[in-house]
Design a protein around this motif. Structure first.
Motif, mmCIF file in Angstrom:
data_model
loop_
_atom_site.group_PDB
_atom_site.id
_atom_site.type_symbol
_atom_site.label_atom_id
_atom_site.label_comp_id
_atom_site.label_asym_id
_atom_site.label_seq_id
_atom_site.Cartn_x
_atom_site.Cartn_y
_atom_site.Cartn_z
ATOM 1 N N ALA A 135 0.842 -1.203 0.000
ATOM 2 C CA ALA A 135 0.000 0.000 0.000
ATOM 3 C C ALA A 135 0.872 1.246 0.000
ATOM 4 N N PRO A 136 0.340 2.370 -0.493
ATOM 5 C CA PRO A 136 1.089 3.626 -0.436
ATOM 6 C C PRO A 136 1.461 3.980 1.006
ATOM 7 N N SER A 196 -3.118 0.773 10.470
ATOM 8 C CA SER A 196 -1.979 1.206 9.663
ATOM 9 C C SER A 196 -0.689 0.895 10.403
ATOM 10 N N HIS A 209 -9.480 8.596 5.716
ATOM 11 C CA HIS A 209 -8.575 8.132 4.663
ATOM 12 C C HIS A 209 -8.636 6.610 4.556
ATOM 13 N N ASP A 243 -6.872 3.439 1.956
ATOM 14 C CA ASP A 243 -6.196 2.857 0.799
ATOM 15 C C ASP A 243 -6.810 1.481 0.587
ATOM 16 N N TYR A 244 -7.250 1.191 -0.638
ATOM 17 C CA TYR A 244 -7.890 -0.101 -0.889
ATOM 18 C C TYR A 244 -7.520 -0.631 -2.269
ATOM 19 N N TRP A 303 -3.855 -0.090 -6.184
ATOM 20 C CA TRP A 303 -4.189 0.648 -4.965
ATOM 21 C C TRP A 303 -4.908 1.933 -5.323
ATOM 22 N N ASN A 304 -5.983 2.200 -4.617
ATOM 23 C CA ASN A 304 -6.745 3.445 -4.738
ATOM 24 C C ASN A 304 -6.710 4.137 -3.382
ATOM 25 N N SER A 305 -6.444 5.428 -3.384
ATOM 26 C CA SER A 305 -6.397 6.205 -2.141
ATOM 27 C C SER A 305 -7.490 7.260 -2.177
ATOM 28 N N ASN A 357 -4.084 1.576 5.851
ATOM 29 C CA ASN A 357 -4.051 3.020 6.157
ATOM 30 C C ASN A 357 -5.458 3.588 6.288
#
Length: 200
Positions: free
Chosen positions: A60-61, A75, A128, A130-131, A161-163, A194
């Motif tokens: 993940a980012p 996270s 927030h 991330d997925y 990954w999408n944030s 996250n």
């Protein structure tokens, strides 16, 4: 084939690991044992060896928000809220894992996350997430508080990954001073990381 004949046909994929002690690098023969009469067809080796290493998953980012400005639920980058239950028994069929520093949902229908105590997030500006959906065609996240739950649709692409920073004002009617749960619903499989409240 007539219906009676079709009902007697069988197919099976036998893992090669079932053939204990056989040197799979030097197979020389097959043998069939039993009784009666049998017809065989489509006898072949296939698939990928279980000895092959699993492909490494893209991480993940890395979040950039300052640690003292967030309320972290899940996270590795922050200190998370203590006592959170990531798999409460709500009668769901979803399978949950927290291995590898990620929340992973497979066979998703819906899944809850419950806090040990209500959280006051009214001083934050966004949620927030991330997925990484693998094969989802529908996905949403709910914030639950004050007897109200409100869904925000997650529309990111599969296979990456999408944030997203979701303004808390999107969760209409939810008591932000007493948030007690999250819920994710949809289908397929998704990795989550996250998950935190941030901003002002």
């Amino acid at each position: 084939f007539n219906e009676r004949e079709v009902s007697t046909l069988f197919g099976v994929d036998i893992p090669l690991t079932s053939f204990t002690a056989v040197n799979l690098a030097e197979v020389i023969q097959f043998k069939v044992a039993g009784n009666g009469a049998v017809r065989l067809d489509n006898l072949y080796f296939g698939g990928v060896s279980s000895n092959e290493p699993e492909p490494e998953l893209e991480a993940a980012p890395t979040p950039t928000a300052a640690a003292d400005s967030v309320l972290s639920i899940f996270s590795d980058a922050y200190t998370d809220v203590v006592g959170t239950d990531f798999n409460p028994n709500w009668g769901q069929s979803t399978q949950v894992s927290t291995d590898g520093g990620e929340l992973t949902y497979t066979s998703l229908n819906y899944q809850g996350t419950a806090f040990a105590a209500a959280q006051d997030v009214s001083g934050y500006g966004y949620l927030h997430v991330d997925y990484f959906p693998t094969d989802s065609t529908a996905l949403g996240i709910y914030l639950i508080g004050g007897g109200v739950e409100f869904k925000y649709a997650l529309t990111g692409a599969n296979g990456q990954w999408n944030s997203v920073d979701i303004a808390l004002t999107e969760f209409t009617g939810v008591d932000l001073a007493g948030v007690i749960q999250f819920k994710v619903d949809g289908n397929g499989s998704v990795r989550v990381d996250n998950l935190y409240f941030g901003g002002e």
